[in-house]
Design a protein around this motif. Structure first.
Motif, PDB file in Angstrom:
ATOM      1  N   ASP A 736      -1.981  13.910 -19.773  1.00  0.00           N
ATOM      2  CA  ASP A 736      -3.303  13.794 -19.173  1.00  0.00           C
ATOM      3  C   ASP A 736      -3.453  12.408 -18.514  1.00  0.00           C
ATOM      4  O   ASP A 736      -2.747  11.468 -18.863  1.00  0.00           O
ATOM      5  CB  ASP A 736      -4.394  13.921 -20.248  1.00  0.00           C
ATOM      6  N   PHE A 737      -4.407  12.294 -17.631  1.00  0.00           N
ATOM      7  CA  PHE A 737      -4.845  11.013 -17.035  1.00  0.00           C
ATOM      8  C   PHE A 737      -3.706  10.254 -16.328  1.00  0.00           C
ATOM      9  O   PHE A 737      -3.250   9.204 -16.778  1.00  0.00           O
ATOM     10  CB  PHE A 737      -5.490  10.099 -18.105  1.00  0.00           C
ATOM     11  N   CYS A 738      -3.229  10.855 -15.256  1.00  0.00           N
ATOM     12  CA  CYS A 738      -2.112  10.273 -14.505  1.00  0.00           C
ATOM     13  C   CYS A 738      -2.578   9.790 -13.139  1.00  0.00           C
ATOM     14  O   CYS A 738      -3.538  10.310 -12.583  1.00  0.00           O
ATOM     15  CB  CYS A 738      -1.072  11.332 -14.221  1.00  0.00           C
ATOM     16  N   SER A 739      -1.825   8.862 -12.605  1.00  0.00           N
ATOM     17  CA  SER A 739      -2.168   8.372 -11.270  1.00  0.00           C
ATOM     18  C   SER A 739      -0.901   7.994 -10.531  1.00  0.00           C
ATOM     19  O   SER A 739       0.156   7.798 -11.138  1.00  0.00           O
ATOM     20  CB  SER A 739      -3.061   7.133 -11.398  1.00  0.00           C
ATOM     21  N   GLN A 740      -1.020   7.883  -9.238  1.00  0.00           N
ATOM     22  CA  GLN A 740       0.106   7.443  -8.419  1.00  0.00           C
ATOM     23  C   GLN A 740      -0.453   6.803  -7.151  1.00  0.00           C
ATOM     24  O   GLN A 740      -1.324   7.390  -6.499  1.00  0.00           O
ATOM     25  CB  GLN A 740       0.983   8.651  -8.053  1.00  0.00           C
ATOM     26  N   LEU A 741      -0.016   5.609  -6.842  1.00  0.00           N
ATOM     27  CA  LEU A 741      -0.394   4.985  -5.575  1.00  0.00           C
ATOM     28  C   LEU A 741       0.829   5.005  -4.658  1.00  0.00           C
ATOM     29  O   LEU A 741       1.940   4.710  -5.109  1.00  0.00           O
ATOM     30  CB  LEU A 741      -0.828   3.528  -5.767  1.00  0.00           C
ATOM     31  N   ILE A 742       0.629   5.353  -3.417  1.00  0.00           N
ATOM     32  CA  ILE A 742       1.738   5.298  -2.454  1.00  0.00           C
ATOM     33  C   ILE A 742       1.283   4.463  -1.259  1.00  0.00           C
ATOM     34  O   ILE A 742       0.266   4.771  -0.625  1.00  0.00           O
ATOM     35  CB  ILE A 742       2.163   6.701  -1.976  1.00  0.00           C
ATOM     36  N   LEU A 743       2.032   3.418  -1.010  1.00  0.00           N
ATOM     37  CA  LEU A 743       1.709   2.540   0.125  1.00  0.00           C
ATOM     38  C   LEU A 743       2.608   2.937   1.295  1.00  0.00           C
ATOM     39  O   LEU A 743       3.838   3.011   1.147  1.00  0.00           O
ATOM     40  CB  LEU A 743       1.946   1.078  -0.263  1.00  0.00           C
ATOM     41  N   PHE A 744       1.996   3.241   2.423  1.00  0.00           N
ATOM     42  CA  PHE A 744       2.765   3.548   3.639  1.00  0.00           C
ATOM     43  C   PHE A 744       2.571   2.397   4.622  1.00  0.00           C
ATOM     44  O   PHE A 744       1.457   1.877   4.763  1.00  0.00           O
ATOM     45  CB  PHE A 744       2.242   4.823   4.314  1.00  0.00           C
ATOM     46  N   HIS A 745       3.646   2.051   5.299  1.00  0.00           N
ATOM     47  CA  HIS A 745       3.536   1.062   6.381  1.00  0.00           C
ATOM     48  C   HIS A 745       3.691   1.788   7.708  1.00  0.00           C
ATOM     49  O   HIS A 745       4.509   2.702   7.815  1.00  0.00           O
ATOM     50  CB  HIS A 745       4.643   0.005   6.289  1.00  0.00           C
ATOM     51  N   ARG A 746       2.934   1.344   8.674  1.00  0.00           N
ATOM     52  CA  ARG A 746       3.095   1.911  10.005  1.00  0.00           C
ATOM     53  C   ARG A 746       4.347   1.299  10.618  1.00  0.00           C
ATOM     54  O   ARG A 746       4.520   0.083  10.572  1.00  0.00           O
ATOM     55  CB  ARG A 746       1.864   1.553  10.828  1.00  0.00           C
ATOM     56  N   VAL A 747       5.200   2.122  11.152  1.00  0.00           N
ATOM     57  CA  VAL A 747       6.452   1.587  11.713  1.00  0.00           C
ATOM     58  C   VAL A 747       6.551   1.980  13.182  1.00  0.00           C
ATOM     59  O   VAL A 747       5.923   2.940  13.627  1.00  0.00           O
ATOM     60  CB  VAL A 747       7.701   2.116  10.952  1.00  0.00           C
ATOM     61  N   LYS A 748       7.379   1.233  13.905  1.00  0.00           N
ATOM     62  CA  LYS A 748       7.567   1.550  15.334  1.00  0.00           C
ATOM     63  C   LYS A 748       8.622   2.638  15.459  1.00  0.00           C
ATOM     64  O   LYS A 748       9.553   2.715  14.667  1.00  0.00           O
ATOM     65  CB  LYS A 748       8.055   0.295  16.072  1.00  0.00           C
ATOM     66  N   GLU A 749       8.459   3.455  16.483  1.00  0.00           N
ATOM     67  CA  GLU A 749       9.449   4.502  16.723  1.00  0.00           C
ATOM     68  C   GLU A 749      10.783   3.854  17.052  1.00  0.00           C
ATOM     69  O   GLU A 749      10.826   2.859  17.780  1.00  0.00           O
ATOM     70  CB  GLU A 749       9.000   5.369  17.894  1.00  0.00           C
ATOM     71  N   LYS A 750      11.843   4.430  16.503  1.00  0.00           N
ATOM     72  CA  LYS A 750      13.145   3.807  16.762  1.00  0.00           C
ATOM     73  C   LYS A 750      13.633   4.188  18.147  1.00  0.00           C
ATOM     74  O   LYS A 750      13.365   5.256  18.632  1.00  0.00           O
ATOM     75  CB  LYS A 750      14.136   4.273  15.711  1.00  0.00           C
TER      76      LYS A 750
END
Ligand code: GLA
Length: 750
Positions: A736-750
């Motif tokens: 019970d009582f779980c969490s998850q943070l996900i940080l995304f960075h904006r990236v330039k197209e290759k």
């Protein structure tokens, strides 16, 4: 932009977000439109809709009046009510004149928005558009009303000043700050007119739960009579069109910049239009206006959003973060703090503070706050409010000595105060028994064993200003928590005349605002946080002086999901105090992991409220890692755009209630925060769809985070995929009582 066409009697305020159109008809000011921007200012073709078809409808009853008045033939809740010295309650206002001021002016003695940014902080500034002022007057009674309208960053600020131009006194009985008359138009393509009303209801430790109810035909009143905005309702009301949700549909919202008793009402009138109003509560406020006197009503903010509740919140967040608070801290990242309250309660002394400070410094905490119990004989909540001098047993080296030691340990020092209160068992009460609010011959009702100082009195205001300046000058204090732990009863002032006693509550608020203005301006570097038994005064009025509020006394992570989610409807994350407390939690007894507690607290101004020395070695190490994480993310959580994704309220199905999600985004980064309340058997991995991203932008998850699930590694995602396909909600472990943070960075197209 403000367009005035006085010849045709048309006023059109418009910006990217809305149009607001007023028109004069037979001298009466009508509100013909509020909604998505339109170019046609002349809506005279609507006038036949408001024609009276029966002798029972007096000339004004069916009109969409901008300012409906008592006694005029309008049979609903009046926005303005006044009684003349002859006892007559008829008010008939007619248009006189208008002007456009180049700037928005501050309201005298009251908190209000500023049109240019108070500092260059928000990302999306709009230009200064000036203020439209319309003058209405009752020729017979001499009562005049100046209505002011300013566009502030996509919202409409509306206020009203009442002036007695006659020789005789006038008693004001109703003083609403804003009204909206909206036709119940089903959205195009829908046959349904099932509008709903949204407000924030709660109580102590469970503030601001989102309530959405069908509008219904009976009048709904949302109010406080408590002399504070209160835990129970917030000075906010929204009307949602059928089908409107977080990301789509029409929303019309009203919010009041005021911290005392208020009333908001909603009614479907007999001509099928909705009438909404917000302002001072007529049950607790009236005002005697002598000849030549002015009365200024608090400012209201009107928001129209056609992209749902998230867009409404973005508009409120922007103005309440960037155009309200005068503190230099409003646009700055806030320090990670530790508060001793849940660690020690009243049993605090220098030794305990220093023990907390030393461990806190080791994990990177930046500010230590000493809470209640440091002054007078304050060993419990039965005494000493008003006696604001250090207890020599608890603090042998005084505040100055303690602050110095805390500073030497590497932290800033902060302090709790409750200056508006007085304990009957205090030196202050023994010296000034008439300084509290009380009614002659009646019991002085106590709440938490305390009475309320009468801030309508100038001598009491001066005492508080003097006391606070003395405290703040006496030691190196970087932060103040300004608490207020009960609501008003016997709102009666020993100094006031009988005919003005009903002014006491508002005079209290004016007195409080004077005190807050003087104290916060005298100490511009101090970070102030307001509090009222947690979030009992979480309103825009307090945020004008203090950039943050202690969101709730409930620090349980699961309860906080609801409290912070509900609060976010109107107020930005940068305004919410959020602390990691002990497990089992002191309010609900729930046991949660430190990761869940910290992941929820990251959604506000992060702090700790526990004895760090009682944490296990692993949890202390986790706490240290979280402090580092907060420092990395706080630019985003305090200044980024916050959007709600999955709600803990009124879930249509189990899955939605059990999962809560929100996101913070700016031009570079995107933080997704997901929470699962209860573990599920044979679990299915649900997805959450993000919102309000550039569909063509490319994002990559931050792979330096050891908790990042493997499926996010080694690839990029378009904004479109995150919004349309969604993100799998993967949690560590089956519990019970779980969490998850996900940080995304904006990236330039290759
Ligand atoms: C209120 C506040 C708490 C704490 C206590 C101290 O309840 O909300 O955080 O400061 O007062 O008495």
């Amino acid at each position: 932009m403000i367009n005035a066409d006085p010849k045709r009697g048309i006023f059109h305020l418009t910006c990217e977000e809305f149009s607001y159109i007023l028109q004069i008809k037979d001298g009466r000011l009508l509100q013909l439109y509020f909604g998505a921007p339109i170019a046609d200012a002349d809506l005279s073709y609507l006038l036949p809709c408001f024609a009276s078809g029966s002798s029972f409808n007096q000339p004004v009853h069916h009109l969409p009046l901008e300012l409906p008045t008592l006694g005029s033939g309008w049979y609903g809740e009046p926005a303005l009510g006044a009684i003349g010295s002859d006892g007559n309650n008829v008010t008939e206002l007619r248009y006189q004149d208008y002007k456009i001021l180049p700037h928005k002016e501050d309201l005298p003695g009251l908190p209000s928005l500023s049109q240019p940014p108070t500092a260059m902080r928000g990302q999306n500034e709009t230009k200064d558009d000036g203020t439209l002022q319309i003058l209405l007057k009752d020729e017979l009674t001499g009562l005049a009303a100046v209505l002011s309208y300013s566009i502030v960053s996509g919202t409409l600020a509306r206020s009203m000043e009442l002036i007695n131009t006659s020789d005789a006194p006038i008693k004001l009985t109703h003083m609403a700050s804003a009204t909206l008359t909206l036709p119940l138009l089903p959205p195009a393509g829908s046959g349904d007119s099932d509008y709903s009303l949204i407000h924030l209801q709660g109580n102590w430790a469970r503030e601001r739960r989102v309530v959405r109810t069908p509008l219904g035909r009976a009048e709904t009143k949302i109010e406080s009579q408590r002399g504070a905005s209160g835990h129970e309702e917030n000075p906010f009301l929204a009307l949602a069109a059928p089908g409107a949700d977080e990301n789509s549909g029409d929303i019309y919202a009203l919010s009041l910049i005021y911290s005392g008793s208020f009333q908001a009402s909603a009614q479907v009138r007999d001509f099928d239009n909705v009438y909404l109003s917000i302002g001072l509560n007529p049950l607790t406020h009236n005002w005697l206006l002598e000849s030549g006197e002015h009365f200024v009503c608090p400012e209201a903010v009107l928001v129209y959003a056609n992209r749902g509740l998230n867009q409404m919140s973005h508009l409120f967040h922007r103005i309440y973060r960037d155009h309200l608070c005068r503190s230099k801290w409003a646009g700055m990242e806030r320090p990670v703090l530790i508060n001793n309250w849940e660690a020690t309660y009243f049993d605090i002394n220098e030794e305990k503070v220093m023990a907390l400070a030393k461990t806190a410094a080791k994990i990177g905490v930046e500010l230590l706050v000493m809470d209640d119990g440091w002054f007078g004989n304050r060993f419990d909540d039965h005494r000493s409010l008003g006696d604001w001098y250090e207890n020599p047993i608890k603090l042998p080296h005084g505040l100055a000595g303690l602050a110095k030691k805390v500073n030497q340990a590497g932290l800033k020092f902060g302090l709790w105060v409750e200056p508006e209160m007085i304990s009957p068992d205090s030196d202050l009460y023994r010296a000034h028994p008439d300084w509290c609010l009380h009614a002659p011959g009646r019991t002085r009702t106590e709440g938490r064993n305390q009475l309320i100082l009468d801030l309508s009195r100038e001598d009491v205001q001066d005492f508080i200003i003097h006391t606070m300046k003395h405290i703040l000058n006496s030691a190196n204090i970087a932060y103040i928590k300004w608490d207020m732990n009960r609501n008003m009863t016997e709102s009666f002032s020993a100094l006031q005349t009988p005919e003005r006693q009903m002014e006491t509550q508002h005079r209290y608020m004016l007195g409080l605002y004077r005190v807050l203005d003087e104290v916060t301006s005298a100490f511009p570097d101090v970070l102030f946080e307001s509090c009222s038994g947690g979030g009992g005064r979480f309103d825009a009025g307090m945020l004008y002086y203090m950039p943050q509020t202690w969101t709730s006394d409930d620090t349980d992570a699961v309860e906080r999901l609801k409290i912070q989610y509900g609060t976010s409807l109107v107020y930005p994350a940068s305004a919410m105090g959020a602390h990691v407390s002990a497990s089992p939690n002191h309010q609900v007894g729930r046991k949660t992991d430190i990761s869940m507690r910290a992941d929820v607290a990251i959604g506000g101004n992060f702090g700790f409220e526990l004895d760090l020395d009682k944490l296990s070695r692993e949890d202390l190490a986790a706490a240290r890692d979280y402090v580092a994480k907060v420092k990395k993310l706080r630019h985003l959580t305090s200044q980024g755009t916050f959007s709600r994704l999955l709600s803990p309220f009124d879930a249509p199905n189990y899955r939605a209630a059990n999962y809560v999600a929100w996101q913070f985004a700016d031009q570079q980064d995107l933080l997704l925060c997901i929470y699962r309340v209860l573990s599920e058997p044979n679990p299915f991995i649900h997805r959450v769809r993000l919102t309000d991203l550039d569909p063509n932008a490319l994002y990559q998850a931050d792979e330096t985070d050891p908790s990042l699930p493997a499926c996010f590694k080694g690839r990029t995602f378009t904004g479109a995929a995150l919004m349309q396909v969604g993100v799998p909600m993967i949690f560590k472990g089956q519990q019970d009582f779980c969490s998850q943070l996900i940080l995304f960075h904006r990236v330039k197209e290759k």
